[in-house]
Design a protein around this motif. Sequence first.
Motif, PDB file in Angstrom:
ATOM      1  N   ILE A 152       0.829  -1.203   0.000  1.00  0.00           N
ATOM      2  CA  ILE A 152       0.000   0.000   0.000  1.00  0.00           C
ATOM      3  C   ILE A 152       0.866   1.258   0.000  1.00  0.00           C
ATOM      4  O   ILE A 152       0.458   2.320  -0.462  1.00  0.00           O
ATOM      5  N   GLY A 153       2.100   1.118   0.499  1.00  0.00           N
ATOM      6  CA  GLY A 153       3.003   2.264   0.543  1.00  0.00           C
ATOM      7  C   GLY A 153       3.462   2.641   1.927  1.00  0.00           C
ATOM      8  O   GLY A 153       4.120   3.677   2.108  1.00  0.00           O
ATOM      9  N   GLY A 188     -12.568   8.013   3.029  1.00  0.00           N
ATOM     10  CA  GLY A 188     -11.893   7.327   1.930  1.00  0.00           C
ATOM     11  C   GLY A 188     -10.498   7.868   1.656  1.00  0.00           C
ATOM     12  O   GLY A 188      -9.596   7.119   1.269  1.00  0.00           O
ATOM     13  N   ALA A 189     -10.306   9.166   1.886  1.00  0.00           N
ATOM     14  CA  ALA A 189      -8.996   9.775   1.649  1.00  0.00           C
ATOM     15  C   ALA A 189      -7.951   9.280   2.643  1.00  0.00           C
ATOM     16  O   ALA A 189      -6.751   9.464   2.429  1.00  0.00           O
ATOM     17  N   CYS A 190      -8.387   8.652   3.731  1.00  0.00           N
ATOM     18  CA  CYS A 190      -7.467   8.122   4.731  1.00  0.00           C
ATOM     19  C   CYS A 190      -7.016   6.701   4.398  1.00  0.00           C
ATOM     20  O   CYS A 190      -6.240   6.110   5.152  1.00  0.00           O
ATOM     21  N   PHE A 191      -7.530   6.137   3.303  1.00  0.00           N
ATOM     22  CA  PHE A 191      -7.097   4.838   2.801  1.00  0.00           C
ATOM     23  C   PHE A 191      -6.284   5.083   1.529  1.00  0.00           C
ATOM     24  O   PHE A 191      -6.838   5.391   0.472  1.00  0.00           O
ATOM     25  N   ARG A 192      -4.977   4.972   1.626  1.00  0.00           N
ATOM     26  CA  ARG A 192      -4.087   5.377   0.537  1.00  0.00           C
ATOM     27  C   ARG A 192      -4.420   4.717  -0.795  1.00  0.00           C
ATOM     28  O   ARG A 192      -4.360   5.345  -1.851  1.00  0.00           O
ATOM     29  N   GLU A 193      -4.760   3.435  -0.741  1.00  0.00           N
ATOM     30  CA  GLU A 193      -4.962   2.697  -1.987  1.00  0.00           C
ATOM     31  C   GLU A 193      -6.255   3.078  -2.696  1.00  0.00           C
ATOM     32  O   GLU A 193      -6.480   2.674  -3.843  1.00  0.00           O
ATOM     33  N   ARG A 223     -15.047  -0.015  -5.136  1.00  0.00           N
ATOM     34  CA  ARG A 223     -15.764  -1.255  -4.851  1.00  0.00           C
ATOM     35  C   ARG A 223     -15.419  -2.331  -5.875  1.00  0.00           C
ATOM     36  O   ARG A 223     -15.295  -3.512  -5.535  1.00  0.00           O
ATOM     37  N   GLU A 224     -15.249  -1.930  -7.129  1.00  0.00           N
ATOM     38  CA  GLU A 224     -14.846  -2.885  -8.164  1.00  0.00           C
ATOM     39  C   GLU A 224     -13.472  -3.488  -7.835  1.00  0.00           C
ATOM     40  O   GLU A 224     -13.261  -4.696  -7.967  1.00  0.00           O
ATOM     41  N   ASP A 254      -7.892  -6.277  -6.038  1.00  0.00           N
ATOM     42  CA  ASP A 254      -6.860  -5.237  -6.185  1.00  0.00           C
ATOM     43  C   ASP A 254      -6.766  -4.373  -4.926  1.00  0.00           C
ATOM     44  O   ASP A 254      -5.748  -3.730  -4.690  1.00  0.00           O
ATOM     45  N   ILE A 255      -7.846  -4.327  -4.162  1.00  0.00           N
ATOM     46  CA  ILE A 255      -7.826  -3.760  -2.814  1.00  0.00           C
ATOM     47  C   ILE A 255      -8.063  -4.916  -1.857  1.00  0.00           C
ATOM     48  O   ILE A 255      -8.973  -5.723  -2.061  1.00  0.00           O
ATOM     49  N   ALA A 256      -7.237  -5.018  -0.828  1.00  0.00           N
ATOM     50  CA  ALA A 256      -7.337  -6.146   0.103  1.00  0.00           C
ATOM     51  C   ALA A 256      -8.715  -6.191   0.757  1.00  0.00           C
ATOM     52  O   ALA A 256      -9.284  -5.165   1.137  1.00  0.00           O
ATOM     53  N   GLU A 257      -9.243  -7.415   0.879  1.00  0.00           N
ATOM     54  CA  GLU A 257     -10.564  -7.602   1.477  1.00  0.00           C
ATOM     55  C   GLU A 257     -10.640  -7.011   2.881  1.00  0.00           C
ATOM     56  O   GLU A 257     -11.618  -6.353   3.238  1.00  0.00           O
TER      57      GLU A 257
END
Length: 304
Positions: A145-146, A245-250, A274-275, A281-284
């Motif tokens: 994620i960085g 949402g802006a607090c989740f880098r990915e 969501r896709e 591509d985004i961890a569950e």
Amino acid sequence: MPKGLIVKALSGFYYVLEDGQEAAGEQPVQCRARGIFKKKGITPLVGDRVSFERTGNGEGTVDEIAPRTTELIRPPIANMELALLAFSVVEPDLNVQLLDKFLVHIEHAGLTPVICLTKRDLLKEADDDVLAAEVEQAAALYRSIGYEVLITSSKWREGIEQVAARIAGGLTVIAGQSGVGKSSLLNALIPGLELETNAISHKLGRGKHTTRHVELLPLPAGGWVADTPGFSQLDFAEIEAESLGACFREFGELAERCKFRGCLHVHEPDCRVREAAGTGDIAESRYEHYVQFLQMIRERPRRY
């Protein structure tokens, strides 16, 4: 009027180290805050740059507080640049939901987070291949994620030099739930510190609070690290649903391609976040925690 740094706050007193006095080994000046701060609803915080005035009894008063670059509500501290998030890999087991909560708050506050996984020695002694694999997977996830992830053992001094180099010269707050080994980590980073440490309670799965106030500790290579009381839960009182949402880098670049501006990434059509969660591509775990946190924000009592 002399200027300085608040290095400790305790029982209504603020301990101010005057600029240029650290190298001389001078003790902080015990100060009270002027009444004007209370009238304005302002509370001086550890980390504040202040102007103060010495009084006749060897104490002083905090007269002015310089503008803050960052501010945390819990723990209450100002002007930190980096947050070292200490999470144990065992005793207590790594809690990624709580880690994500911390990351959300640190991202929202504008600090740079560094994840520090502690107690690697206990993980090796446990000889649990499944648990070890889970820890490695978690470290790999956050790195992808960085986030910077450091793995340490205070007992074996493993990773201590890397942590020391990372936080040298700056202003760092160390935070995490009780019992994860923050005091042991600080003792390893600062020779002669000898903070009290307590064993984890196997019955409760957590440790006792060994730190009861926020205090800045000088680092051997320069800079300061803030020890803070351990805590096991955070609320989202300062974060709105639209900014979560802006607090989740990915989520960043994906959110820009969502069909609707202000998309909350839950039910909206053509939501790229969501896709991505659906395709892996985004961890569950990260998306599930986002949805949980969003629900917490929506269900919190309104403030009037």
